[in-house]
Design a protein around this motif. Structure first.
Motif, PDB file in Angstrom:
ATOM      1  N   THR A  56     -10.911 -22.138  -6.809  1.00 23.72           N
ATOM      2  CA  THR A  56      -9.898 -21.269  -7.428  1.00 23.72           C
ATOM      3  C   THR A  56     -10.559 -20.276  -8.374  1.00 23.72           C
ATOM      4  O   THR A  56     -10.279 -19.076  -8.330  1.00 23.72           O
ATOM      5  N   ALA A  57     -11.455 -20.762  -9.233  1.00 26.44           N
ATOM      6  CA  ALA A  57     -12.173 -19.861 -10.147  1.00 26.44           C
ATOM      7  C   ALA A  57     -12.984 -18.837  -9.354  1.00 26.44           C
ATOM      8  O   ALA A  57     -13.018 -17.654  -9.699  1.00 26.44           O
ATOM      9  N   GLY A  58     -13.603 -19.301  -8.278  1.00 30.35           N
ATOM     10  CA  GLY A  58     -14.415 -18.417  -7.450  1.00 30.35           C
ATOM     11  C   GLY A  58     -13.630 -17.271  -6.834  1.00 30.35           C
ATOM     12  O   GLY A  58     -14.164 -16.173  -6.632  1.00 30.35           O
ATOM     13  N   ARG A  59     -12.354 -17.498  -6.558  1.00 32.13           N
ATOM     14  CA  ARG A  59     -11.507 -16.424  -5.989  1.00 32.13           C
ATOM     15  C   ARG A  59     -11.266 -15.306  -6.998  1.00 32.13           C
ATOM     16  O   ARG A  59     -11.025 -14.165  -6.629  1.00 32.13           O
ATOM     17  N   TYR A  60     -11.324 -15.623  -8.284  1.00 27.28           N
ATOM     18  CA  TYR A  60     -11.089 -14.629  -9.335  1.00 27.28           C
ATOM     19  C   TYR A  60     -12.378 -14.029  -9.882  1.00 27.28           C
ATOM     20  O   TYR A  60     -12.331 -13.054 -10.618  1.00 27.28           O
TER      21      TYR A  60
ATOM     22  N   PHE B  95     -11.056 -12.114 -21.333  1.00 26.38           N
ATOM     23  CA  PHE B  95     -10.062 -13.110 -21.736  1.00 26.38           C
ATOM     24  C   PHE B  95      -8.921 -13.168 -20.724  1.00 26.38           C
ATOM     25  O   PHE B  95      -8.527 -14.242 -20.261  1.00 26.38           O
ATOM     26  N   GLU B  96      -8.384 -12.007 -20.352  1.00 24.77           N
ATOM     27  CA  GLU B  96      -7.264 -11.973 -19.411  1.00 24.77           C
ATOM     28  C   GLU B  96      -7.663 -12.503 -18.037  1.00 24.77           C
ATOM     29  O   GLU B  96      -6.864 -13.175 -17.369  1.00 24.77           O
ATOM     30  N   GLN B  97      -8.897 -12.237 -17.626  1.00 25.86           N
ATOM     31  CA  GLN B  97      -9.370 -12.766 -16.344  1.00 25.86           C
ATOM     32  C   GLN B  97      -9.403 -14.291 -16.369  1.00 25.86           C
ATOM     33  O   GLN B  97      -8.973 -14.953 -15.428  1.00 25.86           O
ATOM     34  N   MET B  98      -9.896 -14.854 -17.465  1.00 29.65           N
ATOM     35  CA  MET B  98      -9.947 -16.312 -17.567  1.00 29.65           C
ATOM     36  C   MET B  98      -8.547 -16.912 -17.714  1.00 29.65           C
ATOM     37  O   MET B  98      -8.310 -18.024 -17.248  1.00 29.65           O
TER      38      MET B  98
ATOM     39  N   ALA C  33     -10.530 -23.312 -21.510  1.00 26.96           N
ATOM     40  CA  ALA C  33     -11.679 -22.403 -21.456  1.00 26.96           C
ATOM     41  C   ALA C  33     -11.893 -21.763 -22.816  1.00 26.96           C
ATOM     42  O   ALA C  33     -10.941 -21.496 -23.549  1.00 26.96           O
ATOM     43  N   GLY C  34     -13.144 -21.542 -23.131  1.00 23.05           N
ATOM     44  CA  GLY C  34     -13.504 -20.855 -24.364  1.00 23.05           C
ATOM     45  C   GLY C  34     -14.613 -19.873 -24.071  1.00 23.05           C
ATOM     46  O   GLY C  34     -15.530 -20.168 -23.300  1.00 23.05           O
ATOM     47  N   GLY C  35     -14.503 -18.694 -24.653  1.00 16.65           N
ATOM     48  CA  GLY C  35     -15.510 -17.690 -24.359  1.00 16.65           C
ATOM     49  C   GLY C  35     -15.764 -16.747 -25.504  1.00 16.65           C
ATOM     50  O   GLY C  35     -15.054 -16.746 -26.515  1.00 16.65           O
ATOM     51  N   THR C  36     -16.783 -15.931 -25.308  1.00 12.84           N
ATOM     52  CA  THR C  36     -17.131 -14.911 -26.285  1.00 12.84           C
ATOM     53  C   THR C  36     -17.655 -13.684 -25.550  1.00 12.84           C
ATOM     54  O   THR C  36     -18.230 -13.804 -24.462  1.00 12.84           O
TER      55      THR C  36
END
Length: 197
Positions: free
Chosen positions: A88-92, A121-124, A150-153
């Protein structure tokens, strides 16, 4: 005739070496990049972002209450969930500026180059929603379905900046996503401001 046979042998050896190298860099369960490939690619992508002067986003994500899921449904079902989440993540995350790897267990790492913090952020957030919309039952999670946190920077990397520092920030954002209730994305922008869903 002998030259042709030698050329064919060298071609076969080259193909075999490439296949072995590919397999050593691929997670056997999910088919995505493994931790070894992540370690090789992370520094390359980081240096590329410095050279191109583009934003670089690092995201850590994992499956919520995965141990409970394994305990309830068994490891084969857990493997199916890990595979479904990675697919699923790979599709995005399909652009050549995106990178997805299995970091370990039920944890994944993502890089995105060229996106603002808001875009990353919106992609995740889209990935998180898509995983929940798989509707894989999970009675021990925050909802009735399998979910991810999920957490990101996002940073505009410069010479002297350390990739590992920003990986730790992404990991802290993942910790905050879990602390705030899971099934959410928490992000740190270029100005070190935090925002979440």
């Amino acid at each position: 005739m002998i030259v042709k046979a030698r050329v064919n042998t060298h071609i076969k050896l080259y193909q075999y070496r490439k296949q072995v190298e590919y397999q050593s860099m691929t997670d056997q369960l999910t088919g995505i990049a493994n931790r070894r490939r992540y370690e090789r690619v992370s520094e390359q992508k980081w240096q590329e972002a410095i050279r191109l002067r583009v934003p670089f986003s690092i995201c850590m994500m994992d499956i919520d209450h995965f141990k409970k899921y394994n305990d309830t449904f068994g490891h084969p079902a857990g493997d199916t969930v890990i595979t479904a989440v990675s697919a699923t993540a790979g599709r995005y995350l399909r652009r050549n500026t995106d990178f997805l790897a299995r970091y370990g267990g039920e944890e994944f790492v993502v890089f995105m180059m060229g996106d603002s913090s808001r875009q990353a952020f919106e992609q995740m957030c889209r990935v998180r929603r898509a995983v929940e919309e798989l509707h894989i039952p999970h009675s021990g999670s925050v909802s009735e379905w399998v979910t991810i946190s999920a957490g990101g920077t996002t940073v505009l990397p410069k010479r002297g900046y350390s990739f590992d520092t920003f990986l730790k920030i992404a990991d802290t954002m993942l910790y905050d996503a879990k602390r705030f209730g899971r099934n959410r994305v928490v992000w740190n922008d270029e100005n070190m401001r935090q925002f979440s869903e």
